[in-house]
Design an enzyme around this catalytic site. Structure first.
Site, short mmCIF file in Angstrom:
data_model
loop_
_atom_site.label_atom_id
_atom_site.label_comp_id
_atom_site.label_asym_id
_atom_site.label_seq_id
_atom_site.Cartn_x
_atom_site.Cartn_y
_atom_site.Cartn_z
N GLY A 295 26.82 29.42 46.53
CA GLY A 295 26.62 29.89 47.90
C GLY A 295 25.32 30.67 47.97
N CYS A 361 28.50 53.69 65.27
CA CYS A 361 29.10 55.01 65.09
C CYS A 361 29.91 55.09 63.80
CB CYS A 361 29.95 55.35 66.30
SG CYS A 361 28.96 55.27 67.78
N1 LLP Z 1 33.61 29.41 45.31
C1 LLP Z 1 34.60 30.25 45.65
C2 LLP Z 1 35.99 29.84 45.44
C3 LLP Z 1 34.28 31.52 46.20
O1 LLP Z 1 35.28 32.35 46.52
C4 LLP Z 1 32.94 31.88 46.38
C5 LLP Z 1 32.59 33.18 46.94
C6 LLP Z 1 31.94 30.95 46.03
C7 LLP Z 1 32.32 29.73 45.48
C8 LLP Z 1 30.47 31.21 46.22
O2 LLP Z 1 30.03 32.30 45.49
P1 LLP Z 1 28.47 32.64 45.43
O3 LLP Z 1 27.77 31.48 44.74
O4 LLP Z 1 27.98 32.81 46.81
O5 LLP Z 1 28.40 33.88 44.65
N2 LLP Z 1 30.61 38.77 50.63
C9 LLP Z 1 30.20 38.98 49.26
C10 LLP Z 1 30.38 37.74 48.42
C11 LLP Z 1 31.77 37.22 48.40
C12 LLP Z 1 31.92 35.93 47.67
C13 LLP Z 1 33.26 35.32 47.89
N3 LLP Z 1 33.44 34.08 47.24
C14 LLP Z 1 28.77 39.50 49.24
O6 LLP Z 1 28.15 39.61 50.28
O7 LLP Z 1 28.25 39.81 48.17
#
Ligand code: LLP
Length: 409
Positions: A295, A361
């Site tokens: 992601g 806020c």
């Molecule tokens: N696959 C699964 C099953 C996931 O739960 C996630 C992310 C990904 C792939 C992708 O992960 P990435 O490559 O983006 O690290 N809101 C948080 C990140 C939460 C990620 C949740 N799951 C932040 O802003 O750091």
């Protein structure tokens, strides 16, 4: 402006530019706050990710973009054109992926709480359903098998293994240990495999892991892959794919720049771990394809949050630069105390120490404490970097604020 991965932001003659265009000119008829995305940076990053996988000899890689990082239609369309599939965690994300034309046979459905309606929608998405339900509990498998029977289908299943590793990242985005709600322990998977009633209308096609996000070093990833390979080796029949999840981080800070594994190093480590614990032990004809769920790495760097200064404020020795973007537009600093670089449009050598705060806020509505910035005034442009991933996708309308628009360059 130091960065490891390609970025569209640059100072040219002390003025901030985005993808080579002067930021002030870009912003002429645009509202702030807004997200600004670079198609070029995103497609180049995707290509680098895919080609490094090939170079590392990863067999038949399938890159399923984790839609949660940025579900923007154009983002998904561009990634689809580049060949990406999707990793989705809700029917909303599944619909967004399908709307962008992503082939259901390139979609994996993760998440611990898939509902009955979501499962039915996914089963009906294609004559053969989606590529895989990445199953996170026995109850979920039971439900999928029942619904699949009613739909007269055979659901494609991958178990998400909880590999019991501690990923070195923020505790709120770590997912690979048994205290986390994610995945199934090996013993539970083995028990489920022996229960024939769970498999009347489902078939096991893969295994998956995802141990956390914003990972900079790879030890836990390698260990998790080993655990998945050990389980795969113990299965009675070969599977079609192993899904190594997402998680590779980007450089937000100087410290990240020291620790962060490059895409190349990541691919090499993934391959070596797979090779050591699986590929070299099986008939080459039975080697599964490898699925990735990146992601942040694909979209994090391509986007920024552009804002304007509303006013400044001095309280004795505390100085505040109040901007029109708030924590509702980028939750990461408030949720994870995440660090995002903040850049003024005009570079200067005369700097003050100031807190960059939003209008909301809440005391957590702060993008950066005691940053060294020029003394800014109303309407000056200011940019919060690395907002392409988990920016707009986590935005909300707290304080009845409008959702900020997204623009592409
Ligand atoms: N696959 C699964 C099953 C996931 O739960 C996630 C992310 C990904 C792939 C992708 O992960 P990435 O490559 O983006 O690290 N809101 C948080 C990140 C939460 C990620 C949740 N799951 C932040 O802003 O750091």
């Amino acid at each position: 402006m130091k960065t490891l991965l390609p970025t569209p932001l640059k100072y040219q003659k002390n003025k901030l530019s985005f993808e080579g265009h002067d930021l002030q000119k870009i912003m002429k008829n645009k509202k702030t706050p807004c997200y600004l995305y670079s198609k070029k940076t995103m497609t180049e990053t995707y290509k680098a990710f895919y080609s490094e996988a090939l170079k590392a000899k990863i067999p038949n890689p399938l890159v399923c973009f984790a839609v949660k990082a940025n579900p923007n239609h154009e983002v998904l369309t561009l990634l689809k054109k580049s060949g990406a599939g999707a990793d989705v965690v809700s029917v909303g994300e599944l619909k967004a992926a399908l709307k962008a034309g992503i082939n259901p046979q390139k979609i994996v459905f993760s998440g611990v709480g898939k509902t009955r309606d979501e499962i039915i929608f996914a089963l009906r998405s294609h004559p053969y359903g989606i590529y895989s339900f990445n199953v996170e509990s026995i109850e979920e498998l039971e439900m999928i098998n029942d619904l699949s029977k009613k739909e007269n289908k055979v659901a494609r299943i991958a178990f998400r293994l909880n590999p019991r590793v501690n990923a070195k990242t923020h505790k709120h985005i770590s997912t690979g240990n048994k205290t986390h709600k994610f995945g199934l322990l090996r013993s539970d998977i083995e028990e489920a495999l022996l229960n024939d009633s769970l498999w009347t209308h489902s078939t096991l096609v893969g295994l998956s892991i995802h141990i956390g996000s914003q990972l900079t070093e790879l030890k836990a990833t390698e260990k998790a892959i080993k655990e998945m390979c050990d389980l795969a080796m113990s299965l009675k029949y070969p599977i079609e794919f192993l899904d190594v999840g997402g998680g590779l981080g980007i450089d937000y800070t100087e410290e990240d720049r020291k620790e962060l594994a490059s895409i190349k190093t990541y691919m090499k480590a993934v391959y070596q771990s797979l090779h050591r614990h699986y590929f070299k032990k099986v008939d080459p004809l039975l080697i599964p394809r490898i699925v990735f769920e990146p992601g942040r790495i694909l979209v994090g760097k391509m986007g920024v949050l552009v804002s304007k200064v509303v006013r400044t404020k001095q309280s004795e020795d505390c100085h505040f630069t109040i901007i029109d973007a708030g924590m509702n537009d980028l939750m990461r600093p408030a949720l994870y105390e995440a660090y995002h670089e903040v850049y003024p449009y005009e570079k200067s050598t005369k700097l003050i120490s100031t807190d960059i705060v939003g209008p909301i806020c809440e005391s957590t509505d702060i993008f950066g404490a005691q940053r060294k910035l020029p003394r800014l005034k109303s309407d000056d442009l200011i940019v919060i970097d690395n907002a392409g991933a988990y920016g707009r996708s986590m935005a909300n309308r707290y304080n009845e604020r409008e959702l900020a628009p997204e623009y592409f360059i």
